[in-house]
Motif scaffolding. Sequence first.
Motif, PDB file in Angstrom:
ATOM      1  N   LYS A 142      -2.841  -6.972   7.234  1.00  0.00           N
ATOM      2  CA  LYS A 142      -1.853  -7.694   6.362  1.00  0.00           C
ATOM      3  C   LYS A 142      -2.065  -6.951   4.927  1.00  0.00           C
ATOM      4  CE  LYS A 142      -3.054 -11.617   7.392  1.00  0.00           C
ATOM      5  NZ  LYS A 142      -2.970 -12.962   7.356  1.00  0.00           N
ATOM      6  N   LEU A 143      -3.316  -6.435   4.329  1.00  0.00           N
ATOM      7  CA  LEU A 143      -3.323  -5.823   3.101  1.00  0.00           C
ATOM      8  C   LEU A 143      -2.785  -4.666   3.167  1.00  0.00           C
ATOM      9  CD1 LEU A 143      -7.142  -6.806   1.967  1.00  0.00           C
ATOM     10  CD2 LEU A 143      -4.807  -7.378   0.815  1.00  0.00           C
ATOM     11  N   ALA A 144      -3.007  -3.967   4.218  1.00  0.00           N
ATOM     12  CA  ALA A 144      -2.494  -2.341   4.493  1.00  0.00           C
ATOM     13  C   ALA A 144      -0.984  -2.351   4.321  1.00  0.00           C
ATOM     14  CB  ALA A 144      -3.381  -1.846   5.421  1.00  0.00           C
ATOM     15  N   ILE A 145      -0.432  -3.368   5.028  1.00  0.00           N
ATOM     16  CA  ILE A 145       1.014  -3.132   5.351  1.00  0.00           C
ATOM     17  C   ILE A 145       1.821  -3.184   4.000  1.00  0.00           C
ATOM     18  CG2 ILE A 145       1.576  -5.613   5.863  1.00  0.00           C
ATOM     19  CD1 ILE A 145       2.695  -2.452   8.067  1.00  0.00           C
ATOM     20  N   THR A 146       1.201  -4.046   3.069  1.00  0.00           N
ATOM     21  CA  THR A 146       1.995  -4.204   1.718  1.00  0.00           C
ATOM     22  C   THR A 146       1.485  -3.029   0.768  1.00  0.00           C
ATOM     23  OG1 THR A 146       0.214  -5.767   1.223  1.00  0.00           O
ATOM     24  CG2 THR A 146       2.161  -6.636   1.956  1.00  0.00           C
ATOM     25  N   LEU A 147       0.322  -2.642   0.958  1.00  0.00           N
ATOM     26  CA  LEU A 147       0.106  -1.402   0.259  1.00  0.00           C
ATOM     27  C   LEU A 147       0.467  -0.207   0.714  1.00  0.00           C
ATOM     28  CD1 LEU A 147      -3.699  -2.227  -0.759  1.00  0.00           C
ATOM     29  CD2 LEU A 147      -1.634  -2.492  -2.229  1.00  0.00           C
ATOM     30  N   ALA A 148       1.014  -0.110   1.903  1.00  0.00           N
ATOM     31  CA  ALA A 148       1.721   0.739   2.526  1.00  0.00           C
ATOM     32  C   ALA A 148       3.274   1.196   1.994  1.00  0.00           C
ATOM     33  CB  ALA A 148       1.799   0.760   3.889  1.00  0.00           C
ATOM     34  N   VAL A 149       3.648   0.236   1.862  1.00  0.00           N
ATOM     35  CA  VAL A 149       4.922   0.197   1.027  1.00  0.00           C
ATOM     36  C   VAL A 149       4.857   0.696  -0.277  1.00  0.00           C
ATOM     37  CG1 VAL A 149       6.923  -1.112   0.421  1.00  0.00           C
ATOM     38  CG2 VAL A 149       6.011  -1.470   2.569  1.00  0.00           C
ATOM     39  N   ILE A 150       3.959   0.137  -1.343  1.00  0.00           N
ATOM     40  CA  ILE A 150       3.848   0.780  -2.546  1.00  0.00           C
ATOM     41  C   ILE A 150       3.379   2.312  -2.384  1.00  0.00           C
ATOM     42  CG2 ILE A 150       2.369   0.704  -4.346  1.00  0.00           C
ATOM     43  CD1 ILE A 150       2.013  -2.486  -3.810  1.00  0.00           C
ATOM     44  N   GLY A 151       2.794   2.634  -1.434  1.00  0.00           N
ATOM     45  CA  GLY A 151       2.223   4.138  -1.408  1.00  0.00           C
ATOM     46  C   GLY A 151       3.435   4.973  -0.954  1.00  0.00           C
ATOM     47  N   ALA A 152       4.250   4.323  -0.042  1.00  0.00           N
ATOM     48  CA  ALA A 152       5.368   5.163   0.242  1.00  0.00           C
ATOM     49  C   ALA A 152       6.366   5.417  -0.803  1.00  0.00           C
ATOM     50  CB  ALA A 152       6.216   4.572   1.416  1.00  0.00           C
ATOM     51  N   VAL A 153       6.678   4.388  -1.721  1.00  0.00           N
ATOM     52  CA  VAL A 153       7.570   4.388  -2.870  1.00  0.00           C
ATOM     53  C   VAL A 153       6.930   5.291  -3.909  1.00  0.00           C
ATOM     54  CG1 VAL A 153       8.449   3.197  -4.607  1.00  0.00           C
ATOM     55  CG2 VAL A 153       8.444   2.198  -2.374  1.00  0.00           C
ATOM     56  N   ILE A 154       5.741   5.260  -4.132  1.00  0.00           N
ATOM     57  CA  ILE A 154       4.986   6.039  -5.282  1.00  0.00           C
ATOM     58  C   ILE A 154       5.216   7.819  -4.557  1.00  0.00           C
ATOM     59  CG2 ILE A 154       2.951   6.987  -6.317  1.00  0.00           C
ATOM     60  CD1 ILE A 154       4.193   4.309  -7.284  1.00  0.00           C
ATOM     61  N   ALA A 155       5.006   8.006  -3.428  1.00  0.00           N
ATOM     62  CA  ALA A 155       5.215   9.498  -3.008  1.00  0.00           C
ATOM     63  C   ALA A 155       6.644   9.653  -3.063  1.00  0.00           C
ATOM     64  CB  ALA A 155       4.672   9.277  -1.335  1.00  0.00           C
ATOM     65  N   GLU A 156       7.751   8.798  -2.648  1.00  0.00           N
ATOM     66  CA  GLU A 156       9.199   9.125  -3.103  1.00  0.00           C
ATOM     67  C   GLU A 156       9.461   9.532  -4.334  1.00  0.00           C
ATOM     68  OE1 GLU A 156      10.946   6.006  -1.193  1.00  0.00           O
ATOM     69  OE2 GLU A 156      10.770   6.529   0.926  1.00  0.00           O
ATOM     70  N   PHE A 157       8.490   8.874  -5.447  1.00  0.00           N
ATOM     71  CA  PHE A 157       8.946   8.977  -6.714  1.00  0.00           C
ATOM     72  C   PHE A 157       8.508  10.529  -6.991  1.00  0.00           C
ATOM     73  CE2 PHE A 157       7.599   4.554  -8.710  1.00  0.00           C
ATOM     74  CZ  PHE A 157       8.862   4.151  -8.206  1.00  0.00           C
ATOM     75  N   VAL A 158       7.547  11.168  -6.591  1.00  0.00           N
ATOM     76  CA  VAL A 158       6.907  12.535  -6.638  1.00  0.00           C
ATOM     77  C   VAL A 158       7.825  13.500  -6.059  1.00  0.00           C
ATOM     78  CG1 VAL A 158       5.162  13.932  -6.777  1.00  0.00           C
ATOM     79  CG2 VAL A 158       4.629  11.453  -6.943  1.00  0.00           C
ATOM     80  N   GLY A 159       8.124  13.334  -4.808  1.00  0.00           N
ATOM     81  CA  GLY A 159       8.632  14.618  -4.393  1.00  0.00           C
ATOM     82  C   GLY A 159       9.768  14.351  -3.222  1.00  0.00           C
ATOM     83  N   ALA A 160      10.553  13.480  -3.414  1.00  0.00           N
ATOM     84  CA  ALA A 160      11.670  13.036  -2.459  1.00  0.00           C
ATOM     85  C   ALA A 160      12.911  13.366  -2.615  1.00  0.00           C
ATOM     86  CB  ALA A 160      11.409  11.679  -1.601  1.00  0.00           C
ATOM     87  N   THR A 161      13.922  13.554  -1.749  1.00  0.00           N
ATOM     88  CA  THR A 161      15.193  13.512  -2.148  1.00  0.00           C
ATOM     89  C   THR A 161      16.039  12.576  -1.463  1.00  0.00           C
ATOM     90  OG1 THR A 161      15.640  14.963  -0.148  1.00  0.00           O
ATOM     91  CG2 THR A 161      15.328  16.134  -2.237  1.00  0.00           C
ATOM     92  N   GLU A 162      15.437  11.554  -0.868  1.00  0.00           N
ATOM     93  CA  GLU A 162      16.128  10.510  -0.367  1.00  0.00           C
ATOM     94  C   GLU A 162      15.060   9.301  -0.369  1.00  0.00           C
ATOM     95  OE1 GLU A 162      16.242  11.699   4.302  1.00  0.00           O
ATOM     96  OE2 GLU A 162      17.989  11.779   2.948  1.00  0.00           O
TER      97      GLU A 162
END
Length: 102
Positions: A32-52
């Motif tokens: 339950k802790l990891a699933i919410t932090l995974a969303v945050i991690g994915a968004v931060i990764a998209e901040f840095v180097g994503a095109t969508e």
Amino acid sequence: VELGRSLKMNWWQTFRMIRMPAAVPQLFVGLKLAITLAVIGAVIAEFVGATEGLGYVIVASGASADTALAFAAMILLGVLSVVLFYLTAAVERFFVPWADRS
């Protein structure tokens, strides 16, 4: 564990019948802790180097001063995190009915 020893349980029986059922509630706490932090991690990764993705939408809407789109993306991310958390909690309730939920 001592009862299992007195009943001559082998290692696998002790693990399967005593240790694993005792550890599963803590595993779900971690999930339950990891699933919410995974969303945050994915968004931060998209901040840095994503095109969508939603992180990219937040960055792009910030650059174009479209605050409504940025807030909509953030609300969607919040809803996604809450839904994933409660989905994990429902799976926990199904697989671990004996766990204390207080």
